[in-house]
Structures are given as structure tokens and as C-alpha cells.
Motif scaffolding. Structure first.
Motif, PDB file in Angstrom:
ATOM      1  N   ALA A 150       0.804  -1.221   0.000  1.00  0.00           N
ATOM      2  CA  ALA A 150       0.000   0.000   0.000  1.00  0.00           C
ATOM      3  C   ALA A 150       0.839   1.275   0.000  1.00  0.00           C
ATOM      4  CB  ALA A 150      -0.932   0.018   1.214  1.00  0.00           C
ATOM      5  N   VAL A 151       2.157   1.169   0.211  1.00  0.00           N
ATOM      6  CA  VAL A 151       2.967   2.374   0.342  1.00  0.00           C
ATOM      7  C   VAL A 151       3.119   3.081  -1.001  1.00  0.00           C
ATOM      8  CG1 VAL A 151       4.238   1.347   2.259  1.00  0.00           C
ATOM      9  CG2 VAL A 151       5.234   1.293  -0.044  1.00  0.00           C
ATOM     10  N   GLU A 152       3.362   4.398  -0.928  1.00  0.00           N
ATOM     11  CA  GLU A 152       3.714   5.177  -2.121  1.00  0.00           C
ATOM     12  C   GLU A 152       5.220   5.372  -2.124  1.00  0.00           C
ATOM     13  OE1 GLU A 152       2.994   9.473  -4.361  1.00  0.00           O
ATOM     14  OE2 GLU A 152       1.814   8.966  -2.581  1.00  0.00           O
ATOM     15  N   VAL A 153       5.898   4.791  -3.087  1.00  0.00           N
ATOM     16  CA  VAL A 153       7.361   4.783  -3.120  1.00  0.00           C
ATOM     17  C   VAL A 153       7.879   6.083  -3.723  1.00  0.00           C
ATOM     18  CG1 VAL A 153       9.405   3.594  -3.976  1.00  0.00           C
ATOM     19  CG2 VAL A 153       7.391   2.271  -3.281  1.00  0.00           C
ATOM     20  N   LYS A 180       2.819   6.398   3.552  1.00  0.00           N
ATOM     21  CA  LYS A 180       1.560   5.666   3.577  1.00  0.00           C
ATOM     22  C   LYS A 180       0.608   6.393   4.516  1.00  0.00           C
ATOM     23  CE  LYS A 180       0.707   1.997   5.969  1.00  0.00           C
ATOM     24  NZ  LYS A 180       0.621   0.612   6.486  1.00  0.00           N
ATOM     25  N   ARG A 181      -0.619   5.949   4.577  1.00  0.00           N
ATOM     26  CA  ARG A 181      -1.618   6.524   5.476  1.00  0.00           C
ATOM     27  C   ARG A 181      -2.000   5.481   6.524  1.00  0.00           C
ATOM     28  NH1 ARG A 181      -3.138  11.568   3.270  1.00  0.00           N
ATOM     29  NH2 ARG A 181      -1.710  11.870   1.508  1.00  0.00           N
ATOM     30  N   TRP A 182      -2.270   5.977   7.701  1.00  0.00           N
ATOM     31  CA  TRP A 182      -2.763   5.119   8.783  1.00  0.00           C
ATOM     32  C   TRP A 182      -3.922   5.873   9.436  1.00  0.00           C
ATOM     33  CZ3 TRP A 182      -2.314   0.213   9.482  1.00  0.00           C
ATOM     34  CH2 TRP A 182      -2.599  -0.374  10.713  1.00  0.00           C
ATOM     35  N   GLY A 183      -5.145   5.514   9.040  1.00  0.00           N
ATOM     36  CA  GLY A 183      -6.278   6.319   9.450  1.00  0.00           C
ATOM     37  C   GLY A 183      -6.156   7.703   8.820  1.00  0.00           C
ATOM     38  N   GLY A 185      -3.745   9.727   9.706  1.00  0.00           N
ATOM     39  CA  GLY A 185      -2.352  10.117   9.874  1.00  0.00           C
ATOM     40  C   GLY A 185      -1.479   9.812   8.670  1.00  0.00           C
ATOM     41  N   ARG A 186      -0.417  10.609   8.540  1.00  0.00           N
ATOM     42  CA  ARG A 186       0.569  10.424   7.481  1.00  0.00           C
ATOM     43  C   ARG A 186       1.812   9.750   8.041  1.00  0.00           C
ATOM     44  NH1 ARG A 186       0.662  16.312   4.368  1.00  0.00           N
ATOM     45  NH2 ARG A 186      -1.392  16.146   3.370  1.00  0.00           N
ATOM     46  N   VAL A 187       2.299   8.749   7.333  1.00  0.00           N
ATOM     47  CA  VAL A 187       3.491   7.992   7.737  1.00  0.00           C
ATOM     48  C   VAL A 187       4.568   8.177   6.668  1.00  0.00           C
ATOM     49  CG1 VAL A 187       4.412   5.718   8.327  1.00  0.00           C
ATOM     50  CG2 VAL A 187       2.041   6.301   8.925  1.00  0.00           C
ATOM     51  N   TYR A 188       5.787   8.474   7.112  1.00  0.00           N
ATOM     52  CA  TYR A 188       6.929   8.667   6.199  1.00  0.00           C
ATOM     53  C   TYR A 188       8.082   7.819   6.727  1.00  0.00           C
ATOM     54  CZ  TYR A 188      10.644  11.273   3.650  1.00  0.00           C
ATOM     55  OH  TYR A 188      11.700  11.647   2.853  1.00  0.00           O
ATOM     56  N   TYR A 189       8.736   7.085   5.815  1.00  0.00           N
ATOM     57  CA  TYR A 189       9.877   6.261   6.232  1.00  0.00           C
ATOM     58  C   TYR A 189      11.016   6.382   5.236  1.00  0.00           C
ATOM     59  CZ  TYR A 189      12.867   2.269   7.197  1.00  0.00           C
ATOM     60  OH  TYR A 189      13.959   1.484   7.465  1.00  0.00           O
ATOM     61  N   THR A 190      12.234   6.453   5.756  1.00  0.00           N
ATOM     62  CA  THR A 190      13.442   6.361   4.950  1.00  0.00           C
ATOM     63  C   THR A 190      14.334   5.281   5.544  1.00  0.00           C
ATOM     64  OG1 THR A 190      15.483   7.472   4.241  1.00  0.00           O
ATOM     65  CG2 THR A 190      14.450   8.293   6.243  1.00  0.00           C
ATOM     66  N   SER A 191      14.862   4.401   4.703  1.00  0.00           N
ATOM     67  CA  SER A 191      15.745   3.348   5.210  1.00  0.00           C
ATOM     68  C   SER A 191      17.164   3.848   5.449  1.00  0.00           C
ATOM     69  CB  SER A 191      15.773   2.160   4.242  1.00  0.00           C
ATOM     70  OG  SER A 191      16.391   2.508   3.013  1.00  0.00           O
ATOM     71  N   LEU A 192      17.453   5.088   5.076  1.00  0.00           N
ATOM     72  CA  LEU A 192      18.758   5.671   5.357  1.00  0.00           C
ATOM     73  C   LEU A 192      18.881   5.978   6.845  1.00  0.00           C
ATOM     74  CD1 LEU A 192      18.829   8.112   2.326  1.00  0.00           C
ATOM     75  CD2 LEU A 192      20.164   6.003   2.566  1.00  0.00           C
ATOM     76  N   GLY A 193      20.111   5.982   7.348  1.00  0.00           N
ATOM     77  CA  GLY A 193      20.296   6.398   8.730  1.00  0.00           C
ATOM     78  C   GLY A 193      20.987   5.405   9.629  1.00  0.00           C
ATOM     79  N   HIS A 194      21.889   4.576   9.074  1.00  0.00           N
ATOM     80  CA  HIS A 194      22.578   3.596   9.921  1.00  0.00           C
ATOM     81  C   HIS A 194      23.284   4.274  11.087  1.00  0.00           C
ATOM     82  CE1 HIS A 194      24.804   0.159  11.269  1.00  0.00           C
ATOM     83  NE2 HIS A 194      25.967   0.689  10.929  1.00  0.00           N
ATOM     84  N   GLN A 195      23.894   5.402  10.820  1.00  0.00           N
ATOM     85  CA  GLN A 195      24.489   6.201  11.894  1.00  0.00           C
ATOM     86  C   GLN A 195      24.237   7.678  11.611  1.00  0.00           C
ATOM     87  OE1 GLN A 195      28.573   4.729  12.351  1.00  0.00           O
ATOM     88  NE2 GLN A 195      27.854   3.386  13.975  1.00  0.00           N
ATOM     89  N   ALA A 196      24.580   8.507  12.591  1.00  0.00           N
ATOM     90  CA  ALA A 196      24.222   9.920  12.531  1.00  0.00           C
ATOM     91  C   ALA A 196      24.836  10.629  11.331  1.00  0.00           C
ATOM     92  CB  ALA A 196      24.641  10.614  13.826  1.00  0.00           C
ATOM     93  N   ASN A 197      26.036  10.202  10.899  1.00  0.00           N
ATOM     94  CA  ASN A 197      26.682  10.899   9.779  1.00  0.00           C
ATOM     95  C   ASN A 197      25.868  10.792   8.491  1.00  0.00           C
ATOM     96  OD1 ASN A 197      27.283   8.114   9.551  1.00  0.00           O
ATOM     97  ND2 ASN A 197      29.116   8.520   8.378  1.00  0.00           N
ATOM     98  N   VAL A 198      25.095   9.718   8.330  1.00  0.00           N
ATOM     99  CA  VAL A 198      24.260   9.574   7.138  1.00  0.00           C
ATOM    100  C   VAL A 198      23.113  10.580   7.174  1.00  0.00           C
ATOM    101  CG1 VAL A 198      22.794   7.998   5.816  1.00  0.00           C
ATOM    102  CG2 VAL A 198      24.857   7.136   6.938  1.00  0.00           C
TER     103      VAL A 198
END
Length: 242
Positions: A150-153, A180-183, A185-198
Motif C-alpha cells: 500500500a505504500v507510495e514509493v 503511507k496513510r494510517w487512518g 495520519g501520514r506515515v513517512y519512512y526512509t531506510s537511510l540512517g545507519h548512523q548519525a553521519n548519514v
């Protein structure tokens, strides 16, 4: 003034406290009132959560009580935005499928571990979240996710880069950024971010900021639409009575 809650903890290898500091700085510069907590009990008061505009979990692995998941879910369904990065949201509580359903994906592997050189490809969409941003290269973990259809890529990366048993399959484009939407609400996700420098890379910071603002705007927009709908319904009822 919009209100945001950042909750950090879990596995410290993802530097959640440091990432929380980066996010807090961005949010305060954008005019948010920001609360930062290092305990999941920050999710214990459902009414307090509903009064927020944005929730940012930065909690890799660990366990969470179902009542706390229910509170976050109820708040997001009411219109509160939910922003997450890397394992801090989508590898947070591996045993809780309700969390995974709400957030839209679950990490399963990062072939090659840290330091994989790969390209983040911005998807061809009309979303203002990526407007004017070009493809860019990073050197970090490349997340392989199990993803809600269901996500919008908004951005992808091509697998395989690092070799592994997955390489026997045809190349696949894996989401890096999605909404994506949850009710309400708006949901946003990024898979980036292994450590703070990213998360401190300028293009990544810009994408995060746009995500914060988009998520936090959802509550007011949902309220305005609900109000307009109520007024329309009331007007229609009055017209029918005339």
C-alpha cells in the motif's frame, strides 16, 4: 506552534541519541516545540500523543508493550504524523506485527553490511517531497525490506549490489523512501540512517525535513477536511428540509 515527540533507545549501534539531536535541531529551526525522551513510557499517555503533530521513534529492536503500540496507533489514526528512519522505526519491535502494519515495512537483511556503495534513485512522481532532488550515491547499509504494497514509493535502490543468496533472483528495486496513510495520519519512512553521519548528509537532511513537515501537516489538513465535510453535510440537511 506544532509539537513533536522524539523517542530514542534500543540498540545503540544506530546512534539514536545522536540522530535525535540532529532531528531536534532541524525541527526547532522549523518552529516546532520538541520533546525528546529515552523511554518507551513516553507513549503511555494516549491523550498527550493525540495532542502532538508528529511522533518520531528512534528505537532499534527491543520489545514494546501492546498498550504502547495501541496508543501510538490511535494517535496516528487521529491525524498525528509518524516519521521513521532506518532500523529506528522499521526494525524496532520485530515481534509486534501491529507496529509493522502501521509503519509499512520490516527490515530483513542488509547484504554487505555497512559501507556498501549504492545509488538512491528518486522515483518519477509528482510528490513535492522529492521535487528538485536528483539521484544520489551513499556508502552505508543497503536495507532489504519486506514492504506493505500500500505504500507510495518515493525513492528506490537496486538489488543486488553486494553478493548473497538473493543474487540468484532477478534485479529488484527496493523502496528507500515511502509514505503511507494510517487512518487520518501520514506515515513517512526512509531506510537511510545507519548512523548519525548519514542523516547529516545535506540531501538526506533536506528529505528528512520535508518528511517532518509533510507528516506534521496531516493533522490540520484532516481536521479541515472533517470540518468542511460536516459543514457540507449540515448544509445539505438544511437544503433537504427546506
Amino acid at each position: 506552534m506544532k509539537k513533536a515527540l522524539i523517542v530514542w533507545g534500543g540498540w545503540l549501534g544506530h546512534q539514536p541519541e545522536e540522530v535525535a539531536g540532529i532531528f531536534r535541531g532541524q525541527l526547532e529551526a522549523a518552529g516546532f516545540e520538541v520533546e525528546v525522551s529515552d523511554t518507551l513510557e513516553a507513549f503511555a499517555d494516549e491523550e498527550k500523543l493525540r495532542a502532538l503533530d508528529l511522533i518520531i521513534p528512534l528505537w532499534t529492536m527491543g520489545k514494546i508493550e501492546q498498550r504502547l503500540v495501541n496508543n501510538v496507533s490511535a494517535a496516528v489514526q487521529s491525524g498525528v504524523g509518524l516519521f521513521g528512519s532506518h532500523g529506528g522505526m522499521c526494525d524496532a519491535f520485530r515481534e509486534n506485527v501491529d507496529w509493522q502494519f502501521m509503519t509499512g515495512s520490516q527490515w530483513v537483511a542488509h547484504p554487505g553490511n555497512d559501507g556498501v556503495n549504492y545509488t538512491v534513485n528518486i522515483s518519477n512522481t509528482s510528490s513535492p517531497l522529492t521535487e528538485g532532488i536528483q539521484d544520489f550515491d551513499v556508502s552505508t547499509e543497503q536495507y532489504y525490506l519486506h514492504v506493505d504494497p500500500a505504500v507510495e514509493v518515493l525513492a528506490t535502490t537496486r538489488f543486488p549490489v553486494a553478493p548473497g543468496p538473493h543474487s540468484a533472483n532477478k534485479p529488484v528495486d527496493m523502496p528507500v523512501i515511502y509514505t503511507k496513510r494510517w487512518g487520518l495520519g501520514r506515515v513517512y519512512y526512509t531506510s537511510l540512517g545507519h548512523q548519525a553521519n548519514v542523516m547529516d548528509i545535506p540531501v538526506v537532511k533536506e528529505l528528512s525535513l520535508r518528511g517532518f513537515l509533510w507528516c506534521a501537516e496531516g493533522k490540520a489538513i484532516a481536521a479541515a477536511k472533517a470540518s468542511a465535510g460536516s459543514e457540507a453535510a449540515y448544509t445539505g440537511m438544511q437544503d433537504n428540509q427546506l
